[in-house]
Design a protein around this motif. Structure first.
Motif, short mmCIF file in Angstrom:
data_model
loop_
_atom_site.label_atom_id
_atom_site.label_comp_id
_atom_site.label_asym_id
_atom_site.label_seq_id
_atom_site.Cartn_x
_atom_site.Cartn_y
_atom_site.Cartn_z
N ALA A 73 0.83 -1.21 0.00
CA ALA A 73 0.00 0.00 0.00
C ALA A 73 0.87 1.26 0.00
CB ALA A 73 -0.93 -0.01 1.21
N TYR A 74 1.79 1.31 0.96
CA TYR A 74 2.63 2.50 1.09
C TYR A 74 3.42 2.75 -0.18
CZ TYR A 74 6.23 5.65 2.70
OH TYR A 74 7.07 6.72 2.81
N TYR A 75 4.01 1.67 -0.74
CA TYR A 75 4.87 1.85 -1.91
C TYR A 75 4.06 2.17 -3.15
CZ TYR A 75 8.31 0.41 1.35
OH TYR A 75 9.10 0.38 2.47
N SER A 76 2.81 1.69 -3.21
CA SER A 76 1.98 2.07 -4.36
C SER A 76 1.64 3.56 -4.28
CB SER A 76 0.72 1.20 -4.44
OG SER A 76 -0.15 1.47 -3.37
N VAL A 77 1.43 4.07 -3.07
CA VAL A 77 1.16 5.51 -2.93
C VAL A 77 2.41 6.31 -3.25
CG1 VAL A 77 0.46 7.33 -1.33
CG2 VAL A 77 -0.67 5.11 -1.24
N ASP A 78 3.56 5.82 -2.78
CA ASP A 78 4.83 6.49 -3.07
C ASP A 78 5.08 6.54 -4.58
OD1 ASP A 78 7.64 7.28 -1.75
OD2 ASP A 78 8.01 6.08 -3.54
N TYR A 79 4.80 5.42 -5.24
CA TYR A 79 4.97 5.35 -6.71
C TYR A 79 4.03 6.32 -7.40
CZ TYR A 79 5.03 3.21 -11.35
OH TYR A 79 5.15 2.99 -12.69
N LEU A 80 2.79 6.29 -6.94
CA LEU A 80 1.76 7.18 -7.49
C LEU A 80 2.17 8.64 -7.33
CD1 LEU A 80 -1.24 7.33 -8.43
CD2 LEU A 80 -1.87 7.24 -6.06
N GLN A 81 2.74 8.96 -6.18
CA GLN A 81 3.09 10.34 -5.87
C GLN A 81 4.29 10.81 -6.68
OE1 GLN A 81 1.48 12.23 -3.51
NE2 GLN A 81 2.79 14.01 -3.71
N HIS A 82 5.24 9.90 -6.97
CA HIS A 82 6.51 10.35 -7.54
C HIS A 82 6.79 9.85 -8.94
CE1 HIS A 82 7.77 12.21 -3.81
NE2 HIS A 82 7.31 11.15 -3.19
N GLN A 83 6.15 8.76 -9.36
CA GLN A 83 6.52 8.18 -10.65
C GLN A 83 5.43 8.33 -11.71
OE1 GLN A 83 9.63 6.62 -10.90
NE2 GLN A 83 9.99 7.16 -8.78
N VAL A 84 4.18 8.33 -11.28
CA VAL A 84 3.08 8.35 -12.26
C VAL A 84 2.87 9.78 -12.76
CG1 VAL A 84 0.63 7.89 -12.56
CG2 VAL A 84 2.00 6.41 -11.10
N ALA A 85 2.68 9.93 -14.07
CA ALA A 85 2.43 11.26 -14.63
C ALA A 85 1.15 11.83 -14.02
CB ALA A 85 2.29 11.16 -16.15
N PHE A 86 1.23 13.04 -13.50
CA PHE A 86 0.12 13.73 -12.85
C PHE A 86 -0.39 13.01 -11.61
CE2 PHE A 86 -0.12 15.11 -17.32
CZ PHE A 86 0.16 16.44 -17.12
N GLY A 87 0.36 12.00 -11.16
CA GLY A 87 -0.08 11.27 -9.96
C GLY A 87 -0.14 12.18 -8.75
N ALA A 88 0.88 13.06 -8.62
CA ALA A 88 0.90 13.97 -7.47
C ALA A 88 -0.31 14.90 -7.50
CB ALA A 88 2.19 14.78 -7.45
#
Lengths: 223, 291
Positions: A73-88
């Motif tokens: 869970a935590y790492y999926s949010v971290d990925y979403l926040q920093h790696q996914v385009a417009f995720g942040a």
């Protein structure tokens, strides 16, 4: 062509009265901010709905990346926040929108309260509105756990301890929400399901009732 | 749009009796003569005006979203005893209320049912409690003053709770984890290192593992009890690569006096100055790049 398509459907289902009713109903002057600036207080309800729509849309996109288990869970949010385009941006909208929807709903509730709009014949609509308020708080509480960082974990732990201190039923409520005796893997999946399926379902049903009633009864008159 | 029938037509033959004859005479907008003034249709006239208010809110909202990224701390650690719990801001008033002695412990029933439950139930049932016809708030002194008192109470409790949290952070020498994480990420990026993902950092190899500073002095001082047998980190943080983070002087200071948050004890009574110096020298050599 669209007109022909529309007519073809309308002939069979008679859809015109449905949307004409929504489109043509008149909005009185005392709630129109274009005529009286102070009437912006009547916009809070609409804005709450607007932010709710933002929450539903951004939440739908978040579930494309979020993984509801305690390892990932935590790492999926971290990925979403920093790696996914417009995720942040999408996560930011969901995070801040969750606060804003509470603010707007609070202001809307105060407007209805201080203009006495909950009085007969609109009692039921107030009750449904309060239920929406509680569902929103429930969404806030369950959503807070999902990033699975320390803040989420300990806030949930404290929240469930408070739930556990409710007289007579406390222990049952706590165990039901925990999915066991500790805040752990079961709690996370449980909160995820409640946050994403149960409460939004209830919310949409309550919103439908809220809007049906306001449409049926019309807005309360000027003071 | 869909008016295809001649409205004067007397009889319309419809093959299937379940399909009603179209009658749009009843969709005339309801009469709002009861509210004198400039009424207008909901779509598009009024909705566009409401949308303008919505756009102002949306611009403010997106500015906030861009300026202030959503916070994320460190992965949940059930063994972390130093973490100060913090519910979301709109629950703080309840959190604070249930801390007071008259609303907790022996009086928890009063706190939950009386001080929290009753106001919420009254709010839910407000229309059935305040049944008078009068709508203006200044003509409903009981309902209005109860609401105002509640608002002041909620604002006050939220403020007290937040202040308490800030105070706790200060006396424990902590900063909120999401801020700490952001600072560390920025530092790493400025050094040209990849952004650290908490809990997934690559552990650096140990440098000079056979040095007596580690094999004798640090074993004697029980460093490995908290930092792990291979210094890979356990209850305490990893010490591999610590030389990249702290200088020798800082290491001496930390070992001698411990850390302000109490997680790292002071070793000045257990170790001599020479021993501390020996350990700090060895630790300062623990750099990821060294190899």
């Amino acid at each position: 062509m669209f007109k022909n398509m529309y007519n073809w459907i309308d002939e069979r289902l008679d859809i015109t009265p449905m949307w004409r009713d929504i489109a043509d109903h008149e909005v009185p002057e005392h709630v129109n901010p274009a005529h009286h600036f102070s009437a912006f207080v009547y916009c809070f309800g609409g804005l709450t709905f607007f932010i709710t729509v933002i929450q539903i849309l951004s939440g739908m996109f978040l579930t494309m990346y979020y993984v509801p288990d305690i390892i990932n869970a935590y790492y999926s949010v971290d990925y979403l926040q920093h790696q996914v385009a417009f995720g942040a941006i999408v996560r930011g909208m969901h995070h801040w929108g969750a606060s804003l929807v509470i603010v707007m709903m609070f202001l809307h509730t105060l407007r209805v309260f201080f203009t006495g709009s909950y009085k007969a014949p609109r009692e039921m609509n107030w009750v449904v509105g309060m239920l929406i308020f509680f569902v929103m708080l429930g969404l806030g509480f369950t959503g807070y756990l999902l990033p699975w960082d320390n803040k989420a974990y300990y806030a949930t732990k404290v929240g469930l301890e408070i739930a556990g201190s409710v007289p007579f039923l406390g222990d049952y409520i706590k165990e039901l929400m925990n999915g066991g005796t500790i805040v752990g893997a079961q709690t996370l999946t449980r909160f995820f399901a409640i946050h994403v399926f149960f409460l939004p379902g209830v919310l949409l049903a309550l919103l439908a009732g809220h809007f049906f009633m306001i449409r049926k009864q019309g807005i309360s008159g000027p003071l | 749009m869909a008016h295809k029938h001649d409205p004067n037509e007397k009889i319309v033959f419809i093959g299937d009796s379940r399909v009603r004859k179209k009658d749009h005479s009843n969709v005339v907008p309801p009469d709002y003569t009861a509210f004198p003034g400039k009424s207008e249709a909901f779509i598009p006239n009024f909705l566009l005006k409401e949308w303008m208010v919505g756009v102002v809110v949306l611009v403010g909202f997106l500015t906030l979203v861009i300026a202030e990224p959503a916070p994320l701390g460190y992965p949940a650690d059930p063994l972390n005893s130093a973490f100060i719990p913090m519910p979301d801001w709109y629950f703080l008033f309840l959190y604070q209320l249930l801390k007071y002695p008259y609303a907790s412990g022996d009086y928890i029933v009063l706190g939950i049912l009386g001080l929290s439950g009753l106001p919420f139930i009254s709010l839910l049932l407000a229309p059935f409690l305040d049944t008078g016809k009068e709508r203006r708030f200044y003509r409903r002194p009981i309902a209005s003053s109860l609401m105002l008192v509640s608002l002041v109470a909620v604002a006050y409790l939220t403020w007290v709770s937040w202040n308490h949290y800030e105070h706790e952070l200060e006396i424990n020498g902590q900063i909120p984890e999401h801020i700490e994480r952001e600072i560390k990420a920025r530092e790493a990026i400025e050094k040209g290192l990849p952004r650290p993902v908490p809990g997934r950092e690559k552990i650096a190899a140990m440098v000079a593992a056979d040095d007596p500073a580690f094999t004798e002095t640090m074993t004697k001082a029980q460093c490995i009890a908290c930092h792990g047998a291979e210094l890979e980190g356990a209850n305490g943080p990893t010490l591999r690569g610590i030389g990249d983070v702290l200088s020798k002087e800082e290491l001496v200071e930390t070992i001698t006096n411990g850390k302000a948050n109490g997680n790292m004890p002071a070793f000045k009574d257990n170790l001599s100055t020479e021993e501390i110096d020996k350990i700090a020298t060895w630790l300062s050599k623990q750099k990821a790049e060294a190899k």
